[in-house]
Design a protein around this motif. Structure first.
Motif, PDB file in Angstrom:
ATOM      1  N   ARG A  35       0.714   6.507  -7.027  1.00 42.69           N
ATOM      2  CA  ARG A  35      -0.429   7.383  -7.334  1.00 42.69           C
ATOM      3  C   ARG A  35      -0.044   8.853  -7.223  1.00 42.69           C
ATOM      4  O   ARG A  35      -0.565   9.702  -7.943  1.00 42.69           O
ATOM      5  CB  ARG A  35      -1.598   7.107  -6.379  1.00 42.69           C
ATOM      6  CG  ARG A  35      -2.444   5.920  -6.740  1.00 42.69           C
ATOM      7  CD  ARG A  35      -3.752   5.876  -5.953  1.00 42.69           C
ATOM      8  NE  ARG A  35      -3.618   6.033  -4.509  1.00 42.69           N
ATOM      9  CZ  ARG A  35      -3.391   5.040  -3.656  1.00 42.69           C
ATOM     10  NH1 ARG A  35      -3.261   3.803  -4.081  1.00 42.69           N
ATOM     11  NH2 ARG A  35      -3.315   5.284  -2.359  1.00 42.69           N
ATOM     12  N   LEU A  81       0.494   3.966  -2.995  1.00 41.08           N
ATOM     13  CA  LEU A  81       0.232   5.378  -2.692  1.00 41.08           C
ATOM     14  C   LEU A  81       1.287   6.275  -3.342  1.00 41.08           C
ATOM     15  O   LEU A  81       0.950   7.268  -3.985  1.00 41.08           O
ATOM     16  CB  LEU A  81       0.223   5.581  -1.175  1.00 41.08           C
ATOM     17  CG  LEU A  81      -0.159   6.968  -0.671  1.00 41.08           C
ATOM     18  CD1 LEU A  81      -0.718   6.862   0.745  1.00 41.08           C
ATOM     19  CD2 LEU A  81       0.983   7.936  -0.679  1.00 41.08           C
ATOM     20  N   MET A  85      -2.931   7.248   3.716  1.00 38.48           N
ATOM     21  CA  MET A  85      -2.950   8.621   3.217  1.00 38.48           C
ATOM     22  C   MET A  85      -2.724   9.614   4.352  1.00 38.48           C
ATOM     23  O   MET A  85      -2.026  10.615   4.165  1.00 38.48           O
ATOM     24  CB  MET A  85      -4.275   8.907   2.501  1.00 38.48           C
ATOM     25  CG  MET A  85      -4.243  10.195   1.743  1.00 38.48           C
ATOM     26  SD  MET A  85      -2.835  10.226   0.611  1.00 38.48           S
ATOM     27  CE  MET A  85      -3.465  11.215  -0.673  1.00 38.48           C
ATOM     28  N   THR A 145     -12.195  -1.540   6.442  1.00 42.53           N
ATOM     29  CA  THR A 145     -12.402  -1.746   5.017  1.00 42.53           C
ATOM     30  C   THR A 145     -11.161  -1.299   4.242  1.00 42.53           C
ATOM     31  O   THR A 145     -10.286  -0.609   4.797  1.00 42.53           O
ATOM     32  CB  THR A 145     -13.615  -0.926   4.527  1.00 42.53           C
ATOM     33  OG1 THR A 145     -13.288   0.472   4.664  1.00 42.53           O
ATOM     34  CG2 THR A 145     -14.879  -1.255   5.310  1.00 42.53           C
ATOM     35  N   ASP A 146     -11.106  -1.671   2.977  1.00 40.95           N
ATOM     36  CA  ASP A 146      -9.991  -1.225   2.141  1.00 40.95           C
ATOM     37  C   ASP A 146      -9.878   0.294   2.135  1.00 40.95           C
ATOM     38  O   ASP A 146      -8.778   0.839   2.215  1.00 40.95           O
ATOM     39  CB  ASP A 146     -10.142  -1.737   0.697  1.00 40.95           C
ATOM     40  CG  ASP A 146      -9.642  -3.156   0.529  1.00 40.95           C
ATOM     41  OD1 ASP A 146      -8.927  -3.661   1.417  1.00 40.95           O
ATOM     42  OD2 ASP A 146      -9.956  -3.763  -0.521  1.00 40.95           O
ATOM     43  N   SER A 147     -11.015   0.974   2.038  1.00 36.42           N
ATOM     44  CA  SER A 147     -10.963   2.441   2.005  1.00 36.42           C
ATOM     45  C   SER A 147     -10.503   3.009   3.343  1.00 36.42           C
ATOM     46  O   SER A 147      -9.798   4.025   3.378  1.00 36.42           O
ATOM     47  CB  SER A 147     -12.304   3.034   1.579  1.00 36.42           C
ATOM     48  OG  SER A 147     -13.306   2.703   2.494  1.00 36.42           O
ATOM     49  N   GLU A 148     -10.846   2.390   4.463  1.00 34.29           N
ATOM     50  CA  GLU A 148     -10.380   2.845   5.775  1.00 34.29           C
ATOM     51  C   GLU A 148      -8.869   2.622   5.926  1.00 34.29           C
ATOM     52  O   GLU A 148      -8.161   3.476   6.460  1.00 34.29           O
ATOM     53  CB  GLU A 148     -11.139   2.128   6.892  1.00 34.29           C
ATOM     54  CG  GLU A 148     -12.594   2.558   6.988  1.00 34.29           C
ATOM     55  CD  GLU A 148     -13.427   1.672   7.903  1.00 34.29           C
ATOM     56  OE1 GLU A 148     -14.426   2.179   8.440  1.00 34.29           O
ATOM     57  OE2 GLU A 148     -13.092   0.481   8.079  1.00 34.29           O
ATOM     58  N   ASP A 192      -6.718   2.395   3.376  1.00 38.57           N
ATOM     59  CA  ASP A 192      -6.097   3.368   2.465  1.00 38.57           C
ATOM     60  C   ASP A 192      -6.068   4.758   3.093  1.00 38.57           C
ATOM     61  O   ASP A 192      -5.092   5.498   2.935  1.00 38.57           O
ATOM     62  CB  ASP A 192      -6.826   3.409   1.112  1.00 38.57           C
ATOM     63  CG  ASP A 192      -6.497   2.217   0.233  1.00 38.57           C
ATOM     64  OD1 ASP A 192      -5.470   1.532   0.484  1.00 38.57           O
ATOM     65  OD2 ASP A 192      -7.260   1.975  -0.721  1.00 38.57           O
ATOM     66  N   ALA A 193      -7.114   5.116   3.812  1.00 37.38           N
ATOM     67  CA  ALA A 193      -7.159   6.427   4.482  1.00 37.38           C
ATOM     68  C   ALA A 193      -6.075   6.534   5.550  1.00 37.38           C
ATOM     69  O   ALA A 193      -5.487   7.611   5.738  1.00 37.38           O
ATOM     70  CB  ALA A 193      -8.542   6.665   5.089  1.00 37.38           C
ATOM     71  N   ARG A 205       0.829  -1.214   0.000  1.00 40.36           N
ATOM     72  CA  ARG A 205       0.000   0.000   0.000  1.00 40.36           C
ATOM     73  C   ARG A 205       0.862   1.263   0.000  1.00 40.36           C
ATOM     74  O   ARG A 205       0.456   2.282  -0.540  1.00 40.36           O
ATOM     75  CB  ARG A 205      -0.968  -0.002   1.175  1.00 40.36           C
ATOM     76  CG  ARG A 205      -2.107  -1.005   0.992  1.00 40.36           C
ATOM     77  CD  ARG A 205      -3.073  -0.941   2.159  1.00 40.36           C
ATOM     78  NE  ARG A 205      -3.981  -2.053   2.177  1.00 40.36           N
ATOM     79  CZ  ARG A 205      -5.248  -2.012   1.770  1.00 40.36           C
ATOM     80  NH1 ARG A 205      -5.756  -0.890   1.298  1.00 40.36           N
ATOM     81  NH2 ARG A 205      -6.002  -3.080   1.852  1.00 40.36           N
TER      82      ARG A 205
END
Length: 157
Positions: free
Chosen positions: A52, A49, A119, A110-113, A115-116, A45
């Motif tokens: 990206r 990141l 970030m 979750t994946d989005s959590e 990823d957050a 990850r």
């Protein structure tokens, strides 16, 4: 000027610091990262990141502080001491400061959590690196630089 981003595993935060610093730094400045107990891999990850964000990710690896390619002038530990992590103590002559950042490798949800969480760690490090690079370094003595590095670690998020 050589900057070392140091943590225990050298798979997330210190890697994010190294790559981000090298992306933003002027000519003649270089960051490296290492760990006291390297994980042996860079977290996927972190790589995703940084890619990206348009940063160079070739050749990244989890490295031991025993094999540094240069002597650091500044060592920045990034372990989150408030979370009970023990930061490694670099014993060389470098100026040392602590910029605690929560470890996104331990994020759950979750994946989005998750990823957050990555970030958030990246954004904190990027803001602190930008604050460091904005200092009037040519006119600062060692004591003033240490005070500003410590302030950045406490106040810049």
């Amino acid at each position: 000027m050589n900057i070392l981003f140091l943590c225990t595993g050298n798979s997330c935060r210190s890697i994010l610091g190294e790559v981000t610093f090298n992306h933003l730094a002027p000519e003649g400045w270089r960051a490296m990262s290492a760990g006291s107990q390297p994980a042996g891999y860079v977290h996927p990850r972190s790589i995703a990141l940084l890619a990206r964000e348009g940063m160079k990710i070739d050749g990244l690896s989890s490295k031991s502080w025993d094999a540094l390619p240069a002597t650091p002038d500044i060592v920045i530990t990034v372990c989150a001491s408030a979370a009970g992590e023990t930061c490694p103590a670099y014993l060389g002559p470098a100026l040392r400061t602590h910029w605690g950042v929560e470890d996104p490798a331990h994020a759950t949800g979750t994946d989005s959590e998750i990823d957050a969480a990555f970030m958030a760690a990246y954004a904190t490090l990027r803001a602190r690196i930008a604050a460091l690079l904005a200092l009037p370094l040519a006119s600062m003595d060692r004591r003033e630089l240490k005070a500003e590095l410590d302030r950045i670690g406490r106040e810049v998020f």
